[in-house]
Design a protein around this motif. Structure first.
Motif, PDB file in Angstrom:
ATOM      1  N   GLU A 134       0.700   4.904  16.718  1.00 38.95           N
ATOM      2  CA  GLU A 134       1.014   4.295  18.020  1.00 38.95           C
ATOM      3  C   GLU A 134       1.372   5.355  19.061  1.00 38.95           C
ATOM      4  OE1 GLU A 134       4.177   1.460  17.543  1.00 38.95           O
ATOM      5  OE2 GLU A 134       2.969   0.153  16.259  1.00 38.95           O
ATOM      6  N   LYS A 135       2.021   6.433  18.616  1.00 41.20           N
ATOM      7  CA  LYS A 135       2.442   7.495  19.530  1.00 41.20           C
ATOM      8  C   LYS A 135       1.338   8.524  19.781  1.00 41.20           C
ATOM      9  CE  LYS A 135       7.359   7.129  18.667  1.00 41.20           C
ATOM     10  NZ  LYS A 135       7.925   7.040  20.003  1.00 41.20           N
ATOM     11  N   GLY A 136       0.157   8.313  19.163  1.00 38.90           N
ATOM     12  CA  GLY A 136      -0.979   9.167  19.441  1.00 38.90           C
ATOM     13  C   GLY A 136      -1.189  10.346  18.510  1.00 38.90           C
ATOM     14  N   TYR A 137      -0.449  10.403  17.412  1.00 34.81           N
ATOM     15  CA  TYR A 137      -0.625  11.499  16.469  1.00 34.81           C
ATOM     16  C   TYR A 137      -1.887  11.298  15.635  1.00 34.81           C
ATOM     17  CZ  TYR A 137       4.148  12.981  17.472  1.00 34.81           C
ATOM     18  OH  TYR A 137       5.269  13.426  18.097  1.00 34.81           O
ATOM     19  N   ASP A 138      -2.475  12.408  15.181  1.00 35.69           N
ATOM     20  CA  ASP A 138      -3.612  12.413  14.266  1.00 35.69           C
ATOM     21  C   ASP A 138      -3.024  12.447  12.852  1.00 35.69           C
ATOM     22  OD1 ASP A 138      -5.963  12.777  12.883  1.00 35.69           O
ATOM     23  OD2 ASP A 138      -6.400  14.747  13.733  1.00 35.69           O
ATOM     24  N   VAL A 139      -3.045  11.309  12.147  1.00 36.19           N
ATOM     25  CA  VAL A 139      -2.331  11.157  10.883  1.00 36.19           C
ATOM     26  C   VAL A 139      -3.297  11.166   9.700  1.00 36.19           C
ATOM     27  CG1 VAL A 139      -0.795   9.658   9.541  1.00 36.19           C
ATOM     28  CG2 VAL A 139      -0.535   9.810  12.024  1.00 36.19           C
ATOM     29  N   THR A 140      -2.932  11.950   8.680  1.00 37.36           N
ATOM     30  CA  THR A 140      -3.614  11.927   7.395  1.00 37.36           C
ATOM     31  C   THR A 140      -2.596  11.501   6.351  1.00 37.36           C
ATOM     32  OG1 THR A 140      -5.107  13.715   8.025  1.00 37.36           O
ATOM     33  CG2 THR A 140      -4.854  13.296   5.671  1.00 37.36           C
ATOM     34  N   VAL A 141      -3.008  10.560   5.490  1.00 40.32           N
ATOM     35  CA  VAL A 141      -2.145  10.052   4.424  1.00 40.32           C
ATOM     36  C   VAL A 141      -2.660  10.566   3.087  1.00 40.32           C
ATOM     37  CG1 VAL A 141      -1.478   7.972   3.149  1.00 40.32           C
ATOM     38  CG2 VAL A 141      -1.428   7.975   5.636  1.00 40.32           C
ATOM     39  N   LEU A 142      -1.746  11.057   2.268  1.00 42.03           N
ATOM     40  CA  LEU A 142      -2.049  11.429   0.887  1.00 42.03           C
ATOM     41  C   LEU A 142      -1.207  10.532   0.000  1.00 42.03           C
ATOM     42  CD1 LEU A 142      -3.351  13.353  -1.204  1.00 42.03           C
ATOM     43  CD2 LEU A 142      -1.303  14.759  -0.985  1.00 42.03           C
ATOM     44  N   ASP A 143      -1.865   9.731  -0.839  1.00 42.86           N
ATOM     45  CA  ASP A 143      -1.139   8.818  -1.724  1.00 42.86           C
ATOM     46  C   ASP A 143      -1.976   8.608  -2.981  1.00 42.86           C
ATOM     47  OD1 ASP A 143       1.255   6.494  -1.065  1.00 42.86           O
ATOM     48  OD2 ASP A 143       0.019   6.213  -2.846  1.00 42.86           O
ATOM     49  N   ASN A 144      -1.308   8.488  -4.132  1.00 43.45           N
ATOM     50  CA  ASN A 144      -2.041   8.273  -5.380  1.00 43.45           C
ATOM     51  C   ASN A 144      -2.260   6.791  -5.695  1.00 43.45           C
ATOM     52  OD1 ASN A 144       0.462   7.437  -6.264  1.00 43.45           O
ATOM     53  ND2 ASN A 144       0.668   8.978  -7.873  1.00 43.45           N
ATOM     54  N   LEU A 145      -1.768   5.910  -4.847  1.00 39.96           N
ATOM     55  CA  LEU A 145      -1.912   4.456  -5.025  1.00 39.96           C
ATOM     56  C   LEU A 145      -1.529   4.025  -6.436  1.00 39.96           C
ATOM     57  CD1 LEU A 145      -5.215   3.774  -3.051  1.00 39.96           C
ATOM     58  CD2 LEU A 145      -2.858   3.472  -2.276  1.00 39.96           C
ATOM     59  N   ASN A 146      -0.340   4.419  -6.823  1.00 42.15           N
ATOM     60  CA  ASN A 146       0.182   4.098  -8.151  1.00 42.15           C
ATOM     61  C   ASN A 146       0.093   2.592  -8.416  1.00 42.15           C
ATOM     62  OD1 ASN A 146       2.103   3.384 -10.233  1.00 42.15           O
ATOM     63  ND2 ASN A 146       2.936   5.433 -10.023  1.00 42.15           N
ATOM     64  N   PRO A 147      -0.525   2.185  -9.536  1.00 48.04           N
ATOM     65  CA  PRO A 147      -0.679   0.762  -9.854  1.00 48.04           C
ATOM     66  C   PRO A 147       0.656   0.008  -9.962  1.00 48.04           C
ATOM     67  CG  PRO A 147      -2.050   2.084 -11.296  1.00 48.04           C
ATOM     68  CD  PRO A 147      -1.199   3.033 -10.506  1.00 48.04           C
ATOM     69  N   GLN A 148       1.735   0.705 -10.321  1.00 49.23           N
ATOM     70  CA  GLN A 148       3.047   0.065 -10.422  1.00 49.23           C
ATOM     71  C   GLN A 148       3.492  -0.477  -9.056  1.00 49.23           C
ATOM     72  OE1 GLN A 148       6.067   2.579 -12.055  1.00 49.23           O
ATOM     73  NE2 GLN A 148       7.647   1.038 -11.917  1.00 49.23           N
ATOM     74  N   ILE A 149       3.063   0.174  -7.996  1.00 47.49           N
ATOM     75  CA  ILE A 149       3.435  -0.235  -6.636  1.00 47.49           C
ATOM     76  C   ILE A 149       2.330  -1.035  -5.964  1.00 47.49           C
ATOM     77  CG2 ILE A 149       3.979   0.660  -4.326  1.00 47.49           C
ATOM     78  CD1 ILE A 149       5.306   3.035  -5.917  1.00 47.49           C
ATOM     79  N   HIS A 150       1.085  -0.611  -6.157  1.00 48.59           N
ATOM     80  CA  HIS A 150      -0.035  -1.169  -5.405  1.00 48.59           C
ATOM     81  C   HIS A 150      -0.924  -2.127  -6.201  1.00 48.59           C
ATOM     82  CE1 HIS A 150       0.781   1.390  -1.975  1.00 48.59           C
ATOM     83  NE2 HIS A 150       0.995   2.369  -2.826  1.00 48.59           N
ATOM     84  N   GLY A 151      -0.650  -2.327  -7.493  1.00 50.81           N
ATOM     85  CA  GLY A 151      -1.477  -3.210  -8.310  1.00 50.81           C
ATOM     86  C   GLY A 151      -2.702  -2.488  -8.852  1.00 50.81           C
TER      87      GLY A 151
END
Length: 71
Positions: free
Chosen positions: A26-43
């Motif tokens: 929203e503030k205009g930053y160029d964002v990159t996300v690194l996440d392992n999408l752990n099944p315990q959290i994300h299914g």
């Protein structure tokens, strides 16, 4: 001309990270996300069923991975 700041958010698909990413985009930053999408959290099928992952703004770049993986 103002330079756009690039930000990497590790764990960006979690509760805190996803909300932080929304605000940064929203503030205009160029964002990159690194996440392992752990099944315990994300299914077992996070790309389809995880409300946190699905709430990430389309403008950011998403990388599935872990900071412990040197590749």
């Amino acid at each position: 001309m103002e330079k756009i700041k690039k930000i990497l958010v590790t764990g960006g698909a979690g509760f805190i990270g996803s909300n932080l990413c929304k605000k940064l985009v929203e503030k205009g930053y160029d964002v990159t996300v690194l996440d392992n999408l752990n099944p315990q959290i994300h299914g077992s099928n996070p790309l389809v069923t995880s409300p946190l992952y699905k709430s990430l703004p389309a403008q950011l770049k998403f990388v599935k991975g872990s900071i412990t993986d040197r590749k």
